[in-house]
Design a protein around this motif. Structure first.
Motif, PDB file in Angstrom:
ATOM      1  N   PRO A 254      -7.196 -39.924  40.364  1.00 15.32           N
ATOM      2  CA  PRO A 254      -6.724 -38.556  40.584  1.00 15.32           C
ATOM      3  C   PRO A 254      -7.136 -37.601  39.472  1.00 15.32           C
ATOM      4  N   GLU A 255      -7.385 -38.143  38.268  1.00 10.33           N
ATOM      5  CA  GLU A 255      -7.758 -37.254  37.161  1.00 10.33           C
ATOM      6  C   GLU A 255      -9.080 -36.545  37.391  1.00 10.33           C
ATOM      7  N   LEU A 256      -9.840 -37.026  38.390  1.00 11.47           N
ATOM      8  CA  LEU A 256     -11.126 -36.382  38.652  1.00 11.47           C
ATOM      9  C   LEU A 256     -11.005 -35.256  39.693  1.00 11.47           C
ATOM     10  N   LEU A 257      -9.779 -34.942  40.046  1.00 13.75           N
ATOM     11  CA  LEU A 257      -9.574 -33.904  41.061  1.00 13.75           C
ATOM     12  C   LEU A 257     -10.307 -32.618  40.696  1.00 13.75           C
ATOM     13  N   ALA A 258     -10.285 -32.282  39.422  1.00 11.18           N
ATOM     14  CA  ALA A 258     -10.951 -31.054  38.983  1.00 11.18           C
ATOM     15  C   ALA A 258     -12.462 -31.146  39.108  1.00 11.18           C
ATOM     16  N   ARG A 333     -18.830 -37.315  26.838  1.00  6.78           N
ATOM     17  CA  ARG A 333     -19.424 -38.586  26.404  1.00  6.78           C
ATOM     18  C   ARG A 333     -18.460 -39.458  25.616  1.00  6.78           C
ATOM     19  N   ARG A 334     -17.337 -38.862  25.193  1.00  8.62           N
ATOM     20  CA  ARG A 334     -16.359 -39.686  24.486  1.00  8.62           C
ATOM     21  C   ARG A 334     -15.312 -40.225  25.450  1.00  8.62           C
ATOM     22  N   GLY A 335     -15.476 -39.884  26.729  1.00  5.72           N
ATOM     23  CA  GLY A 335     -14.506 -40.340  27.702  1.00  5.72           C
ATOM     24  C   GLY A 335     -13.277 -39.450  27.766  1.00  5.72           C
ATOM     25  N   ARG A 336     -13.427 -38.229  27.316  1.00  8.20           N
ATOM     26  CA  ARG A 336     -12.311 -37.278  27.367  1.00  8.20           C
ATOM     27  C   ARG A 336     -12.636 -36.129  28.313  1.00  8.20           C
ATOM     28  N   ILE A 337     -11.548 -35.471  28.753  1.00 12.15           N
ATOM     29  CA  ILE A 337     -11.730 -34.324  29.631  1.00 12.15           C
ATOM     30  C   ILE A 337     -12.262 -33.156  28.798  1.00 12.15           C
ATOM     31  N   SER A 338     -13.349 -32.549  29.272  1.00 17.43           N
ATOM     32  CA  SER A 338     -13.985 -31.446  28.535  1.00 17.43           C
ATOM     33  C   SER A 338     -12.987 -30.328  28.262  1.00 17.43           C
ATOM     34  N   PRO A 339     -13.150 -29.664  27.133  1.00 16.98           N
ATOM     35  CA  PRO A 339     -12.234 -28.574  26.786  1.00 16.98           C
ATOM     36  C   PRO A 339     -12.281 -27.422  27.780  1.00 16.98           C
ATOM     37  N   ASP A 340     -13.460 -27.121  28.281  1.00 13.58           N
ATOM     38  CA  ASP A 340     -13.577 -25.976  29.189  1.00 13.58           C
ATOM     39  C   ASP A 340     -13.625 -26.420  30.633  1.00 13.58           C
ATOM     40  N   PRO A 341     -12.952 -25.658  31.518  1.00 10.72           N
ATOM     41  CA  PRO A 341     -12.969 -26.031  32.931  1.00 10.72           C
ATOM     42  C   PRO A 341     -14.367 -25.848  33.508  1.00 10.72           C
ATOM     43  N   PRO A 342     -14.709 -26.656  34.509  1.00 10.66           N
ATOM     44  CA  PRO A 342     -16.006 -26.468  35.165  1.00 10.66           C
ATOM     45  C   PRO A 342     -15.975 -25.195  36.006  1.00 10.66           C
ATOM     46  N   HIS A 343     -17.139 -24.758  36.398  1.00  7.86           N
ATOM     47  CA  HIS A 343     -17.191 -23.549  37.228  1.00  7.86           C
ATOM     48  C   HIS A 343     -16.438 -23.810  38.529  1.00  7.86           C
ATOM     49  N   GLY A 344     -15.893 -22.776  39.095  1.00 12.39           N
ATOM     50  CA  GLY A 344     -15.167 -22.956  40.353  1.00 12.39           C
ATOM     51  C   GLY A 344     -13.665 -22.902  40.154  1.00 12.39           C
ATOM     52  N   ALA A 358      -7.256 -30.800  29.484  1.00 10.60           N
ATOM     53  CA  ALA A 358      -8.387 -30.680  28.568  1.00 10.60           C
ATOM     54  C   ALA A 358      -8.155 -31.481  27.295  1.00 10.60           C
ATOM     55  N   GLY A 359      -9.166 -32.245  26.890  1.00 13.73           N
ATOM     56  CA  GLY A 359      -9.102 -32.991  25.641  1.00 13.73           C
ATOM     57  C   GLY A 359      -8.434 -34.344  25.767  1.00 13.73           C
ATOM     58  N   ARG A 360      -7.780 -34.572  26.882  1.00 14.09           N
ATOM     59  CA  ARG A 360      -7.117 -35.866  27.028  1.00 14.09           C
ATOM     60  C   ARG A 360      -8.125 -36.958  27.390  1.00 14.09           C
ATOM     61  N   THR A 361      -7.712 -38.183  27.155  1.00 13.79           N
ATOM     62  CA  THR A 361      -8.537 -39.305  27.636  1.00 13.79           C
ATOM     63  C   THR A 361      -8.384 -39.373  29.146  1.00 13.79           C
ATOM     64  N   VAL A 362      -9.257 -40.133  29.747  1.00 16.85           N
ATOM     65  CA  VAL A 362      -9.210 -40.283  31.193  1.00 16.85           C
ATOM     66  C   VAL A 362      -7.846 -40.811  31.638  1.00 16.85           C
ATOM     67  N   GLY A 363      -7.357 -41.788  30.897  1.00 12.89           N
ATOM     68  CA  GLY A 363      -6.063 -42.368  31.258  1.00 12.89           C
ATOM     69  C   GLY A 363      -4.938 -41.361  31.122  1.00 12.89           C
ATOM     70  N   GLU A 368      -1.092 -37.247  33.651  1.00 16.22           N
ATOM     71  CA  GLU A 368      -0.741 -35.834  33.691  1.00 16.22           C
ATOM     72  C   GLU A 368      -1.009 -35.245  35.089  1.00 16.22           C
ATOM     73  N   THR A 369      -2.153 -35.622  35.654  1.00 13.65           N
ATOM     74  CA  THR A 369      -2.492 -35.093  36.975  1.00 13.65           C
ATOM     75  C   THR A 369      -1.453 -35.515  38.008  1.00 13.65           C
ATOM     76  N   VAL A 370      -1.027 -36.761  37.898  1.00  8.72           N
ATOM     77  CA  VAL A 370      -0.039 -37.250  38.854  1.00  8.72           C
ATOM     78  C   VAL A 370       1.251 -36.433  38.730  1.00  8.72           C
ATOM     79  N   GLU A 371       1.646 -36.150  37.495  1.00 13.97           N
ATOM     80  CA  GLU A 371       2.838 -35.317  37.283  1.00 13.97           C
ATOM     81  C   GLU A 371       2.671 -33.951  37.931  1.00 13.97           C
ATOM     82  N   LEU A 372       1.501 -33.357  37.695  1.00 14.34           N
ATOM     83  CA  LEU A 372       1.234 -32.032  38.246  1.00 14.34           C
ATOM     84  C   LEU A 372       1.273 -32.053  39.774  1.00 14.34           C
ATOM     85  N   LEU A 373       0.704 -33.110  40.344  1.00 10.69           N
ATOM     86  CA  LEU A 373       0.665 -33.210  41.803  1.00 10.69           C
ATOM     87  C   LEU A 373       2.069 -33.400  42.363  1.00 10.69           C
TER      88      LEU A 373
END
Length: 880
Positions: A254-258, A333-344, A358-363, A368-373
């Motif tokens: 789910p963390e890849l939703l963005a 490349r470090r396995g973290r969510i990029s600081p800036d949102p992608p376009h869109g 942003a900045g969190r590890t994938v895990g 966090e995404t699950v909480e938000l959802l």
RNA sequence: GGGCGCUUAGCUCAGCUGGCGAGAGCACCUCCCUUACAAGGAGGGGGUCGCAGGUUCGAGUCCUGCAGCGCCCACCA
């Protein structure tokens, strides 16, 4: 002339003979031999940053068995040894040992001394490591691996590998680097190496791209999350989505939703056909994405409709490429969510949601995404726990991500049917041992999904030998790499300067920049034939040794080492690299698990060699059938040791009795003036069987089946000592006169002479020791026995006299044993009932039978109805 | 899901193109200091050759199906 020790021993033979072999150059390669006389072996270079375990001993012994056979069979054996000190294991070891870190941007320091204890404080970085140049790092590697190499060589010598120790190489040494770079530049020149910016598998721990061949699946816990996407235009209700207004997908990530760029379902899936061509909004982020159709979508997986993210897995990459979707990457490349949102992600709510990730590890982002959802009501039900396979780098411990980056590839048929077929066809040019292993090779090639990614974002290794010009804005012009001249190789682009530039232009607009990456370690290992045979450096040697005759290796690295070597030979030399591939199995511990260091079930070879002796350990190894996994079994080593001791004693007996009467099959007579033919029926029968054994062992070896050759020889040998020697002993002592003794002497020495040579590939030390008692030169340079020569000793081809006589003797022994009497007790009367033919034979061996069985009265009774001899034994009365 | 290999004595395994009266070693039991070998030697017990069909005069050996184990590859919705 013969010097037989009073009490022969197997102890100490390793040190004695390995020294002599080296001094006499017994295994030295004669490079005047022509290609058809040479048998060349592409020895696997062991990784020196580890330690050798019994698996190595096992498989290297197999190769040595073959090498020794070929040498005796008349081939000039080319048998070099390499050390693999390239790659991650060494990098990590040097790093930990010296407390240093490789930084290719640093200049080489000629006066650099490795720090004694972590180095001088000012130069040490945040991780407590001293940053040094690549060249300095490689020098440290040599310092450290040199010790390992000595230890490895000592072990191999103790084990008795018949390697030519004047021909060694190390995969990070200058020559190997030069050959690896030259081969790469050849690939580049021929258009087989190319560079492209593309999504590729990425290990976040090591910070490098990895190749398909280095992947492995691991079962990991995960969870299906059911998530609702909203169809565009659908009103949202306070009480939840309206029926039909949402589309539900299931995902484990789910963390890849963005990073979602589309939803996909199978084109024939009726449930979703109305949606194709429409768009939906991603929950939380409100990005409008299309609903598309693709045949890789599986209707029965999850809800039958999936989200495509850039990039969650390799299927995503396929969809993204084939459906021409945009990139919306969020994992760095470090396995973290990029600081800036992608376009869109334009809306405030979407941006706020992204902020939380942003900045969190994938895990972390997943939680966090699950909480938000949950908060937004788009998580349908609770996540369902599952276990599923996740791709890992085989040396890594975190799941791989897919990251887009610029990488170098070598064509390997993964994207080209013609090349793929050609490589599969190369497999048929080789003879596989065992044959079914070819299936794994073919199978792997057929499953390739892309070309061979060879660049690694690491520091230690063979650098990619290229620079790139910088344009006026300081951006690299990737398509115009600057190539070094051949004479400059090997180069390190991080410290060497391309022709026409000087160091001051490094990194400057209009200047140049060196390629930072190194080549995958397999890019060097795939060239072991070229390295060993002197490609491009020693044309004379190359001519005499390549393509090679044999590649021995483990079956677990068919997809990596074997395949990549085939690729390099095919591309560079238009041939298969070898004529034979011999795949060895694994050593399993008693629980049938593969032995490995991490499982803590490794026994060190040195201890075993010291305890049982090299011949005994080799015996155990040689019992493992080609390609077959074999249980680690010290019991076999005990048997091997017993066999070696038995050989010593049998030889001592034969030689002390006969003085080494060498049966010249041809003209030269032995010391007692005779050279056959052998007339005694028992002796002739034994020799005839010996000839059969030689044929069987030779056939087995010709098929690379060392194990069968050993088994047959061993079986014969025990019958020889237990039955033949016992039967012929009295006669050999002279109990039946000189004439009769002569045949026994000839037979004993002939059998010993042949058996020693048959055992020489397996038990090199003890056979050499015995050989030295009465022969000149090394048994390992002696000629492999020839069945024809033995046949020449026995003109009348007798049948079965040995086996038949032995079986009667066995009955006599049985009678004594069952009566609980000593074997020395006389047999007063022995009556043998058998067919006329058998009795005629037994008449000829009668005297030996009487001696060996201490028979006082032996009578034969003809009874043609008997299939097997009947033996009645009457023992002397028991005085006790 | 696709492919491959394995399944023979308590254990580790041989049995290659069908003839085996089913083998070896270890382990177990018995006996024996016999002048090559007691870190030996001689013997013994122990198996319906995974299961079910088929081909054949004859199958551990060939064919088909099934089961169990293992490996390789695919499988992250």
């Amino acid at each position: 002339m013969t010097q037989v020790p009073e009490r022969p021993t197997v102890d100490g033979l390793e040190a004695k003979w390995s020294q002599r072999w080296e001094a006499d150059g017994v295994y030295r390669f004669d490079r005047t031999a022509t290609r058809d006389q040479v048998f060349s072996i592409d020895t696997p270079p062991p990784t020196v940053s580890g330690s050798l375990h019994m698996g190595h001993v096992f498989s290297y012994t197999h190769t040595d068995n073959i090498a020794r056979y070929r040498r005796m069979a008349g081939d000039e054996v080319f048998y070099p040894m390499g050390w693999d000190d390239n790659g991650l294991p060494t990098e990590r070891r040097v790093q930990n040992y010296f407390g240093v870190r490789c930084d290719p941007s640093l200049p080489y320091d000629e006066n650099f001394e490795p720090p004694a204890d972590g180095g001088d404080a000012k130069a040490v970085d945040a991780r407590g490591e001293l940053a040094i140049s690549r060249r300095n790092f490689i020098e440290l590697c040599h310092v450290l691996t040199a010790e390992d190499e000595h230890a490895f060589e000592a072990l191999w010598r103790q084990l008795g590998l018949s390697v030519d120790w004047s021909m060694t190489y190390a995969t990070i040494d200058e020559r190997c680097q030069r050959i690896a770079q030259r081969a790469f530049l050849g690939n580049l020149e021929r258009g087989e190496a190319y560079q492209i910016e593309a999504p590729s598998l990425w290990d976040v721990t090591f910070g490098t791209a990895v190749a398909q061949a280095e992947l492995e699946d691991r079962e990991r816990p995960g969870a299906y999350h059911r998530i609702a996407f909203h169809r565009t235009g659908s009103p949202r209700s306070r009480n939840g989505p309206l029926p039909g207004s949402t589309v539900e997908i299931e995902t484990t990530r789910p963390e890849l939703l963005a990073a979602c760029v589309a939803l996909v379902a199978h084109p024939d899936d009726e449930r979703y056909q109305p949606l194709f061509g429409s768009t939906v909004l991603t929950p939380l982020f409100g990005v409008e994405v299309p609903v598309v159709a693709h045949k890789l979508a599986e209707p029965d997986k999850g809800t039958g409709i999936a989200m495509i993210c850039t990039f969650g897995d390799t299927t995503d990459v396929t969809w993204w490429r084939e459906l021409d979707l945009p990139v919306r990457a969020i994992v760095d490349r470090r396995g973290r969510i990029s600081p800036d949102p992608p376009h869109g992600i334009e809306g405030t709510a979407g941006r706020e949601a992204y902020e939380r990730l942003a900045g969190r590890t994938v895990g972390g982002a997943r939680t966090e995404t699950v909480e938000l959802l949950r908060g937004s009501g788009d998580l349908i039900g609770e996540p369902r726990q599952i276990t599923h396979a996740v791709k890992f780098f085989e040396k890594g411990d975190r799941p791989l991500e897919i990251v887009s980056s610029r990488q170098w590839y070598i064509r390997n048929g993964g994207r080209d049917a013609e090349l793929r077929d050609a490589l599969i066809a190369r497999g048929s040019e080789m003879t596989w041992h065992p044959p079914y292993m070819q299936g794994r090779y073919t199978n792997w090639i057929e499953g390739l999904s892309g070309d061979w990614l060879i660049s690694r974002q690491r520091y230690f290794g063979v650098p990619i030998p290229l620079w790139y010009p910088l344009d006026d804005a300081g951006e690299p012009i990737w398509v115009q790499p600057l190539v070094p001249g051949d004479g400059a190789l090997p180069v390190d682009p991080s410290s060497d300067v391309p022709a026409g530039y000087d160091e001051s232009q490094r990194g400057q607009p209009g200047g140049f920049v060196g390629d930072h990456d190194v080549m995958d370690t397999w890019a060097t290992s795939s060239l072991t034939p070229q390295i060993a045979c002197g490609w491009s450096e020693d044309p004379d040697l190359w001519e005499r040794t390549y393509p090679m005759d044999m590649r021995p290796q483990g079956h677990d690295i068919i997809r990596t080492w074997l395949f990549s070597t085939a690729v390099r030979s095919h591309l560079g030399h238009d041939c298969a690299p070898w004529h034979h591939c011999a795949l060895s199995g694994w050593i399993l511990d008693p629980d049938r698990k593969k032995m490995s260091k991490s499982k803590g079930n490794v026994v060190t070879p040195v201890d075993l060699l010291d305890t049982y002796g090299a011949d005994a350990v080799r015996y155990w190894a040689a019992n493992g059938r080609p390609g077959t996994d074999t249980a680690f079994d010290e019991g076999q080593m005990k048997i091997g040791r017993r066999l070696a001791i038995k050989l010593l004693n049998a030889a001592k007996f034969a030689l002390s009795l006969t003085g080494g009467a060498t049966p010249g099959a041809t003209a030269d007579a032995g010391p007692d003036g005779r050279a056959g033919p052998v007339c005694n029926a028992l002796d002739a029968a034994l020799l005839a069987e010996l000839a059969g054994l030689v044929r069987a062992a030779t056939d087995a070896f010709e098929n690379f089946d060392y194990a069968r050759a050993l088994e047959r020889s061993e079986q014969f040998f025990w019958r020889f000592t237990d039955d033949y020697v016992e039967l012929a002993k009295g006669r050999a002592y002279g109990g039946q006169g000189e004439e009769a003794a002569a045949d026994a002497h000839l037979t004993l020495t002939a059998a010993l002479d042949v058996l020693l040579r048959l055992f020489a590939p397996f038990l090199p030390f003890v056979t050499e020791e015995i050989w030295s008692w009465w022969r000149d030169g090394s048994v390992h340079r002696a000629t492999w026995p020839d069945a024809g020569e033995i046949d020449a000793l026995v003109p009348d081809h007798p049948s079965g006299a040995f086996e038949l006589t032995a079986s009667v003797l066995s009955e006599v022994r049985r009678a004594k044993t069952e009566a609980r009497r000593s074997l020395r007790v006389p047999a007063e009367k022995v009556r043998v009932g058998s067919t006329a033919v058998h009795i005629a034979t037994l008449e000829q061996t009668r005297a030996d039978l009487i001696d060996a069985g201490r028979i006082e009265s032996l009578t034969f009774v003809t009874d043609d109805s008997l299939a097997h001899p009947e033996v009645d034994v009457t023992l002397a009365p028991d005085d006790a």
